[in-house]
Motif scaffolding. Structure first.
Motif, PDB file in Angstrom:
ATOM      1  N   MET A   1      13.944  14.058  11.678  1.00 23.05           N
ATOM      2  CA  MET A   1      12.935  13.003  11.683  1.00 23.05           C
ATOM      3  C   MET A   1      12.939  12.213  10.383  1.00 23.05           C
ATOM      4  O   MET A   1      12.866  10.973  10.392  1.00 23.05           O
ATOM      5  N   SER A   2      13.023  12.887   9.239  1.00 20.19           N
ATOM      6  CA  SER A   2      12.991  12.185   7.956  1.00 20.19           C
ATOM      7  C   SER A   2      14.206  11.280   7.778  1.00 20.19           C
ATOM      8  O   SER A   2      14.096  10.194   7.189  1.00 20.19           O
ATOM      9  N   GLU A   3      15.364  11.696   8.289  1.00 19.33           N
ATOM     10  CA  GLU A   3      16.559  10.865   8.164  1.00 19.33           C
ATOM     11  C   GLU A   3      16.444   9.603   9.004  1.00 19.33           C
ATOM     12  O   GLU A   3      16.848   8.521   8.577  1.00 19.33           O
ATOM     13  N   LEU A   4      15.916   9.735  10.218  1.00 20.65           N
ATOM     14  CA  LEU A   4      15.762   8.563  11.076  1.00 20.65           C
ATOM     15  C   LEU A   4      14.739   7.591  10.508  1.00 20.65           C
ATOM     16  O   LEU A   4      14.957   6.368  10.502  1.00 20.65           O
ATOM     17  N   LEU A   5      13.612   8.113  10.014  1.00 23.62           N
ATOM     18  CA  LEU A   5      12.586   7.230   9.472  1.00 23.62           C
ATOM     19  C   LEU A   5      13.065   6.539   8.206  1.00 23.62           C
ATOM     20  O   LEU A   5      12.718   5.381   7.951  1.00 23.62           O
TER      21      LEU A   5
ATOM     22  N   ILE B   1       7.977   7.594   3.205  1.00 25.38           N
ATOM     23  CA  ILE B   1       8.394   8.176   4.475  1.00 25.38           C
ATOM     24  C   ILE B   1       7.361   9.206   4.910  1.00 25.38           C
ATOM     25  O   ILE B   1       7.117  10.179   4.191  1.00 25.38           O
ATOM     26  N   PRO B   2       6.712   9.049   6.072  1.00 29.90           N
ATOM     27  CA  PRO B   2       5.797  10.094   6.562  1.00 29.90           C
ATOM     28  C   PRO B   2       6.582  11.373   6.853  1.00 29.90           C
ATOM     29  O   PRO B   2       7.575  11.358   7.589  1.00 29.90           O
ATOM     30  N   THR B   3       6.146  12.463   6.276  1.00 32.86           N
ATOM     31  CA  THR B   3       6.899  13.708   6.395  1.00 32.86           C
ATOM     32  C   THR B   3       6.169  14.801   7.167  1.00 32.86           C
ATOM     33  O   THR B   3       6.790  15.772   7.555  1.00 32.86           O
ATOM     34  N   GLY B   4       4.873  14.671   7.359  1.00 33.86           N
ATOM     35  CA  GLY B   4       4.134  15.748   8.004  1.00 33.86           C
ATOM     36  C   GLY B   4       3.035  15.215   8.897  1.00 33.86           C
ATOM     37  O   GLY B   4       2.657  14.040   8.849  1.00 33.86           O
ATOM     38  N   PHE B   5       2.531  16.110   9.745  1.00 39.23           N
ATOM     39  CA  PHE B   5       1.438  15.772  10.637  1.00 39.23           C
ATOM     40  C   PHE B   5       0.733  17.064  11.022  1.00 39.23           C
ATOM     41  O   PHE B   5       1.274  18.167  10.875  1.00 39.23           O
ATOM     42  N   GLU B   6      -0.487  16.929  11.510  1.00 40.90           N
ATOM     43  CA  GLU B   6      -1.254  18.075  11.981  1.00 40.90           C
ATOM     44  C   GLU B   6      -0.991  18.262  13.467  1.00 40.90           C
ATOM     45  O   GLU B   6      -1.039  17.305  14.240  1.00 40.90           O
TER      46      GLU B   6
ATOM     47  N   GLN C   1       1.163   0.618   9.147  1.00 38.71           N
ATOM     48  CA  GLN C   1       0.523   0.138  10.372  1.00 38.71           C
ATOM     49  C   GLN C   1       1.448  -0.746  11.204  1.00 38.71           C
ATOM     50  O   GLN C   1       1.391  -0.726  12.435  1.00 38.71           O
ATOM     51  N   SER C   2       2.303  -1.517  10.560  1.00 37.79           N
ATOM     52  CA  SER C   2       3.227  -2.378  11.316  1.00 37.79           C
ATOM     53  C   SER C   2       4.328  -1.593  12.010  1.00 37.79           C
ATOM     54  O   SER C   2       4.986  -2.124  12.914  1.00 37.79           O
ATOM     55  N   TYR C   3       4.528  -0.340  11.598  1.00 40.58           N
ATOM     56  CA  TYR C   3       5.600   0.480  12.172  1.00 40.58           C
ATOM     57  C   TYR C   3       5.039   1.753  12.803  1.00 40.58           C
ATOM     58  O   TYR C   3       5.766   2.720  12.996  1.00 40.58           O
TER      59      TYR C   3
ATOM     60  N   ALA D   1       5.711   6.949  15.527  1.00 41.91           N
ATOM     61  CA  ALA D   1       5.233   7.890  16.546  1.00 41.91           C
ATOM     62  C   ALA D   1       6.316   8.238  17.545  1.00 41.91           C
ATOM     63  O   ALA D   1       6.421   9.391  17.987  1.00 41.91           O
ATOM     64  N   GLN D   2       7.145   7.277  17.920  1.00 44.33           N
ATOM     65  CA  GLN D   2       8.209   7.553  18.882  1.00 44.33           C
ATOM     66  C   GLN D   2       9.243   8.509  18.304  1.00 44.33           C
ATOM     67  O   GLN D   2       9.743   9.396  19.001  1.00 44.33           O
ATOM     68  N   VAL D   3       9.557   8.354  17.027  1.00 48.73           N
ATOM     69  CA  VAL D   3      10.505   9.278  16.391  1.00 48.73           C
ATOM     70  C   VAL D   3       9.898  10.676  16.296  1.00 48.73           C
ATOM     71  O   VAL D   3      10.575  11.679  16.554  1.00 48.73           O
ATOM     72  N   VAL D   4       8.615  10.763  15.941  1.00 46.24           N
ATOM     73  CA  VAL D   4       7.940  12.066  15.886  1.00 46.24           C
ATOM     74  C   VAL D   4       7.962  12.726  17.254  1.00 46.24           C
ATOM     75  O   VAL D   4       8.207  13.937  17.380  1.00 46.24           O
TER      76      VAL D   4
END
Length: 609
Positions: free
Chosen positions: A317-321, A331-336, A351-353, A358-361
């Motif tokens: 995920m991090s590589e794609l983002l 780069i967003p790296t984590g989520f709950e 916000q623009s992306y 979300a689709q990559v996550v």
């Protein structure tokens, strides 16, 4: 020798500068007096020239900035099958495929494992890619194998040796014995333990294995290296001129062109050995292969050139983002993760992306994640519910959560849930005794009340949100704790007064107030609870109140707020830092026994919640 080394990297436009602090009395290796003198320097600055177009996180293994994009195919590109229609989540997954040139050694299958251990430092060793690959042609064609195994008639006896060899059995293995000879063989093999190896026992006790089918529907060997089809290896330059045994003379003209050299495997070498002849391989590889340029007979291995294709599913995920988002953006790296829901807290710059992220996550965490949401606003209502926006996946916010072996049903759209507090909840429950009576003033869907009911004697659970009370009752039934939990739907202050004013068969020993934003304001409800309804042998309860603090000394600040709410100095107070919820903002838990003076004083008038 003791050596301490600390490395700090600073990314610049053309190079990386590494600052090394080395404490050492001497160097392990010094080839010159100048090098030996330099080894006594305690601080050294080492400047390394690194490709500025290669991100720091991709210094090892393949990267999306390396390799080459494969030639476009006639089929339409893989697009957003799971997209919900948002235009900003559109991207071509096929564009993330990369092709790399690698060299490989074709070796006999029986020697592959031993040779892999000897060449470990010279193999590809890429993450999630196996060093041993199989391609079509490594084994005998399945159709030919089936024909040899099922051969009958006059020609069957002549193919027994070849069929046994194709199946991996010894050549001297004969045909199936008759029942009489088979019984005599069992008598000879019968041992003192009474063990017999029946030939049909495996078929009777084991389920049939499903045959592996390739994408074209024909039984065969997948070209994939791993369990998923994210890495495909293809040998370049193999044609009709390659060496092998032509089976057309043995099996007829229908098998013309099918060649078999015996079971083989491919050992993928390091990428730096691509497009090099055998003579240019490292000496360590030649020694492991017993390579001799003057040897007259053919070598036991063959050096082949391959193409390794890594698809969209390979990249993390991090590589794609990092490849999708603009340069310089965080780069967003984590989520709950709450059940099947991924809860993001995106910054304003994202916000623009947001739908693209979300689709990559969603793609990288299937099937665990089926819905991706983002919090659009801070929690401001009395029910502590979050304003969520569904960015990808299905729109269901009802999910099931398992925490410490206990099941909960949660609707994130109408109730509050925070998986990050699981450790804190378990710490609090561990402090309870089996004889305790717990009063949970702000229970929510019951993460503390239900978990405590598994251990303590009885639990009183309350919440102002009717939706939370509904799910609380569901979770109590789900975990079969109806006889140990009593549920209330009241204001927090009224609930505290009612619990201590009414005559209950149990005296409350523990009070939990897990509402960090407002819980301290409800402590005044405990003033005068003993004076109103005195009970023989009743001692004040222990209170666990949660709150936030942005002060430089958060423990002192929160302690003072507790004292002000009770109008009494709390001496024996245990303060615990729960977590840092934001820069400079701590969540704390204060645990103390209600002072006897405060419990006996009359409370002043105060407004309800």
């Amino acid at each position: 020798m003791r050596c301490c080394c600390s490395v700090a990297a600073v990314r610049t436009h053309h190079l990386f500068t590494f600052s090394l602090s080395i404490s050492s009395t001497r160097r392990l290796l010094s080839k010159s007096p100048a090098a030996a003198a330099a080894s006594y320097s305690s601080n050294a600055i080492l400047t390394l020239a690194v490709d500025p177009h290669r991100p720091l996180s991709f210094l090892y293994g393949p990267s999306l900035r390396g390799g080459r994009v494969p030639e476009p195919q006639s089929s339409p590109p893989d697009s957003e099958a799971d997209d919900d229609g948002g235009g900003d989540s559109s991207f071509d997954r096929a564009s993330f495929s990369r092709v790399y040139d690698v060299a490989a050694l074709r070796v006999p299958a029986e020697e592959c494992s031993a040779l892999e251990r000897r060449l470990r430092g010279h193999l590809l060793n890429w993450p999630r890619v196996r060093n041993v690959a199989r391609v079509p042609g490594d084994d005998l064609d399945p159709e030919i194998r089936r024909m040899l195994r099922d051969a009958e008639g006059d020609g069957g006896s002549r193919l027994n040796s070849l069929a046994a060899r194709a199946d991996g059995r010894p050549d001297d293995e004969k045909m199936a014995l008759s029942p009489v000879l088979y019984r005599e063989k069992l008598v000879k093999e019968f041992n003192f333990r009474g063990f017999l190896k029946f030939r049909n026992l495996a078929k009777m006790s084991r389920p049939k294995k499903k045959k592996l089918k390739s994408k074209d529907g024909v039984d065969g060997v997948r070209k994939s290296i791993g369990k998923n089809d994210f890495a495909v290896i293809e040998v370049i330059g193999e044609g009709d001129e390659e060496e092998g045994v032509d089976l057309s003379g043995l099996l007829g003209d229908d098998f013309k062109g099918l060649r078999w050299r015996g079971p083989t495997r491919l050992l993928l070498l390091d990428q730096r050995h691509a497009k090099k002849p055998v003579a240019e391989l490292p000496e360590a590889v030649k020694a492991a292969l017993n390579y001799d340029p003057h040897q007259s007979k053919p070598l036991a291995f063959e050096l082949v050139q391959c193409q390794l294709t890594l698809s969209y599913d390979y990249w993390q995920m991090s590589e794609l983002l990092e490849a999708l988002l603009p340069d310089g953006m965080t780069i967003p790296t984590g989520f709950e993760m709450v059940g099947h829901i991924a809860h993001l807290n995106l910054r304003d710059e994202h916000q623009s992306y947001k739908k693209l992220i979300a689709q990559v996550v969603l793609d990288k965490n299937k099937p665990k994640i089926q819905t991706v949401v983002n919090k659009t606003d801070a929690i401001q209502n009395d029910y502590r519910t979050m304003q969520l926006e569904v960015l990808a996946g299905n729109h269901s916010l009802v999910t099931a959560v398992v925490e410490n072996g206990i099941r909960f049903q949660v609707d994130l759209g109408t109730v509050y849930w925070n998986s990050k507090l699981a450790t804190e909840r378990q710490r609090l429950i561990d402090s309870f005794a089996s004889s305790d009576i717990v009063c949970d003033v702000f229970s929510g869907v019951g993460p503390i009340a239900i978990s405590a009911a598994k251990k303590v004697k009885y639990v009183f659970a309350n919440d102002l949100n009717p939706n939370a009370v509904e799910y609380l009752e569901r979770n109590i039934v789900l975990n079969r704790l109806e006889r140990k939990v009593e549920v209330f739907n009241m204001d927090g202050r009224r609930f505290i007064i009612a619990m201590f004013a009414n005559q209950h068969p149990y005296s409350i020993t523990q009070v939990v107030m897990n509402l960090p934003n407002d819980a301290v304001e409800f402590l005044d409800a405990f003033r005068g609870i003993v004076r109103k309804k005195p009970r023989p042998g009743c001692s004040p309860p222990k209170i666990h109140v949660y709150g936030f603090s942005k002060a430089q000394n958060p423990e002192y600040d929160f302690h003072e707020r507790v004292n002000m709410a009770l109008c009494e100095e709390v001496v024996d107070l245990e303060m615990h830092k729960v977590r840092l919820v934001a820069p400079g903002k701590w969540m704390l838990c204060a645990s103390f026994v209600l002072p006897q003076v405060a419990a006996s004083e009359a409370q002043t008038d105060s407004t309800d919640r």
